[in-house]
Design a protein around this motif. Structure first.
Motif, short mmCIF file in Angstrom:
data_model
loop_
_atom_site.label_atom_id
_atom_site.label_comp_id
_atom_site.label_asym_id
_atom_site.label_seq_id
_atom_site.Cartn_x
_atom_site.Cartn_y
_atom_site.Cartn_z
N TYR A 56 2.04 -1.51 -10.82
CA TYR A 56 1.11 -2.30 -11.60
C TYR A 56 1.32 -2.75 -12.80
O TYR A 56 0.83 -3.67 -13.40
CB TYR A 56 -0.24 -1.43 -10.99
CG TYR A 56 -0.57 -1.19 -9.69
CD1 TYR A 56 -0.90 -2.49 -8.91
CD2 TYR A 56 -0.57 0.03 -9.02
CE1 TYR A 56 -1.40 -2.39 -7.51
CE2 TYR A 56 -0.95 0.07 -7.69
CZ TYR A 56 -1.25 -0.87 -7.08
OH TYR A 56 -1.62 -0.68 -5.46
N SER A 63 2.25 -10.66 -16.20
CA SER A 63 1.11 -11.55 -15.87
C SER A 63 0.51 -12.16 -17.25
O SER A 63 0.29 -13.13 -17.83
CB SER A 63 0.09 -11.31 -14.99
OG SER A 63 -0.90 -12.15 -14.88
N ALA A 118 5.13 -6.95 -3.89
CA ALA A 118 4.26 -8.24 -3.30
C ALA A 118 2.91 -7.65 -3.04
O ALA A 118 1.86 -8.39 -3.28
CB ALA A 118 4.94 -9.02 -2.07
N ALA A 119 2.63 -6.49 -2.40
CA ALA A 119 1.24 -5.84 -2.18
C ALA A 119 0.83 -5.46 -3.28
O ALA A 119 -0.62 -5.42 -3.25
CB ALA A 119 1.71 -4.53 -1.26
N CYS A 120 1.26 -5.34 -4.56
CA CYS A 120 0.79 -4.70 -5.77
C CYS A 120 0.32 -6.11 -6.40
O CYS A 120 -0.71 -5.88 -7.33
CB CYS A 120 1.69 -3.89 -6.67
SG CYS A 120 2.12 -2.37 -5.83
N VAL A 121 0.84 -7.10 -6.33
CA VAL A 121 0.47 -8.61 -7.01
C VAL A 121 -0.93 -8.82 -6.90
O VAL A 121 -1.43 -9.05 -8.22
CB VAL A 121 1.26 -9.78 -6.54
CG1 VAL A 121 0.82 -11.08 -7.34
CG2 VAL A 121 2.79 -9.55 -6.98
N PRO A 122 -1.71 -8.89 -5.88
CA PRO A 122 -3.05 -9.34 -6.07
C PRO A 122 -3.95 -8.45 -6.91
O PRO A 122 -4.56 -8.99 -7.84
CB PRO A 122 -3.54 -9.08 -4.77
CG PRO A 122 -2.46 -9.50 -3.55
CD PRO A 122 -1.35 -8.56 -4.52
N ARG A 123 -3.83 -7.23 -6.92
CA ARG A 123 -4.62 -6.22 -7.68
C ARG A 123 -4.04 -6.27 -9.02
O ARG A 123 -4.86 -6.83 -10.18
CB ARG A 123 -4.28 -4.95 -7.35
CG ARG A 123 -5.40 -3.84 -8.03
CD ARG A 123 -5.13 -2.42 -7.70
NE ARG A 123 -5.51 -2.19 -6.10
CZ ARG A 123 -6.62 -1.86 -5.56
NH1 ARG A 123 -7.60 -1.77 -6.43
NH2 ARG A 123 -6.66 -1.79 -4.38
N GLU A 125 -2.90 -8.98 -10.65
CA GLU A 125 -3.41 -10.29 -11.17
C GLU A 125 -4.55 -10.13 -11.35
O GLU A 125 -5.41 -10.81 -12.37
CB GLU A 125 -2.86 -11.35 -10.23
CG GLU A 125 -1.61 -11.81 -10.06
CD GLU A 125 -1.09 -12.25 -11.70
OE1 GLU A 125 -1.81 -12.83 -12.19
OE2 GLU A 125 -0.01 -12.05 -11.70
N ARG A 126 -5.49 -9.55 -10.32
CA ARG A 126 -7.05 -9.44 -10.79
C ARG A 126 -7.18 -8.72 -12.14
O ARG A 126 -8.02 -8.95 -13.00
CB ARG A 126 -7.68 -8.57 -9.65
CG ARG A 126 -8.03 -9.53 -8.50
CD ARG A 126 -9.07 -8.77 -7.43
NE ARG A 126 -8.52 -7.49 -6.98
CZ ARG A 126 -7.90 -7.06 -5.85
NH1 ARG A 126 -7.10 -8.14 -5.26
NH2 ARG A 126 -7.65 -5.88 -5.83
N TRP A 127 -6.53 -7.67 -12.44
CA TRP A 127 -6.59 -6.81 -13.53
C TRP A 127 -6.20 -7.64 -14.89
O TRP A 127 -7.04 -7.64 -15.66
CB TRP A 127 -5.64 -5.80 -13.35
CG TRP A 127 -5.99 -4.40 -12.51
CD1 TRP A 127 -7.24 -4.50 -11.92
CD2 TRP A 127 -5.34 -3.35 -12.50
NE1 TRP A 127 -7.22 -3.22 -10.88
CE2 TRP A 127 -6.10 -2.70 -11.38
CE3 TRP A 127 -4.14 -2.89 -12.67
CZ2 TRP A 127 -5.51 -1.34 -10.94
CZ3 TRP A 127 -3.76 -1.57 -12.35
CH2 TRP A 127 -4.47 -0.85 -11.51
N ASP A 129 -6.40 -10.89 -15.11
CA ASP A 129 -7.45 -11.93 -15.30
C ASP A 129 -8.67 -11.24 -15.80
O ASP A 129 -9.07 -11.91 -16.81
CB ASP A 129 -7.76 -12.62 -14.02
CG ASP A 129 -6.82 -13.52 -13.38
OD1 ASP A 129 -5.77 -13.78 -14.01
OD2 ASP A 129 -6.85 -13.72 -12.09
#
Length: 139
Positions: A56, A63, A118-123, A125-127, A129
């Protein structure tokens, strides 16, 4: 069934915010708070540091500050403008490693590593942002 081409996690990404030591310190505190929230969400013991958070953390740093992800099977970190950047540099797990800053590019090509990142990317990226919405970072 078509196969998705692997992501080059080690490629250089453009920064959304210029790196500075002050911003690094804010990012480290921010990610630690999110890491604690994730532990609570998973109903596990609250962490003492960023041990275990390198996937993460490295995705978050890439990012926000750009650069590339580096690492091997034990640890991931970032290279931002030629500088080693590791949110978990002082975590207990990193301190116990013999060579935490070795880089094995082929590791990032393994299908299971591709899937885990890939499974960690959405979280992550939310962090990132949410971190970037902090008006104190503009200065």
């Amino acid at each position: 069934m078509s196969r998705v081409p692997p992501v080059d996690w080690t490629s250089i990404r453009r920064a959304r915010l210029p790196y500075s030591y002050g911003r690094f310190a804010r990012a480290k505190g921010f990610v630690f708070e999110r890491w604690c929230e994730l532990a609570a969400e998973r109903a596990v013991a609250l962490p003492a540091d960023l041990s275990g958070a390198c996937k993460y953390g490295s995705l978050f740093v890439q990012s926000v500050f750009g650069g590339s992800i580096r690492g091997h099977f034990e640890h991931q970190y970032n290279c931002v403008e030629g500088r080693l950047v590791d949110l978990g540099h002082d975590a207990l797990d990193v301190g116990r490693m013999g060579e935490p800053y070795r880089h094995e590019a082929a590791y990032f090509e393994l299908p299971e590593v591709q899937a885990r990142l890939a499974a960690c990317v959405p979280r992550a990226e939310r962090w990132a942002d949410a971190f970037l919405r902090d008006p104190a970072l503009s200065g």
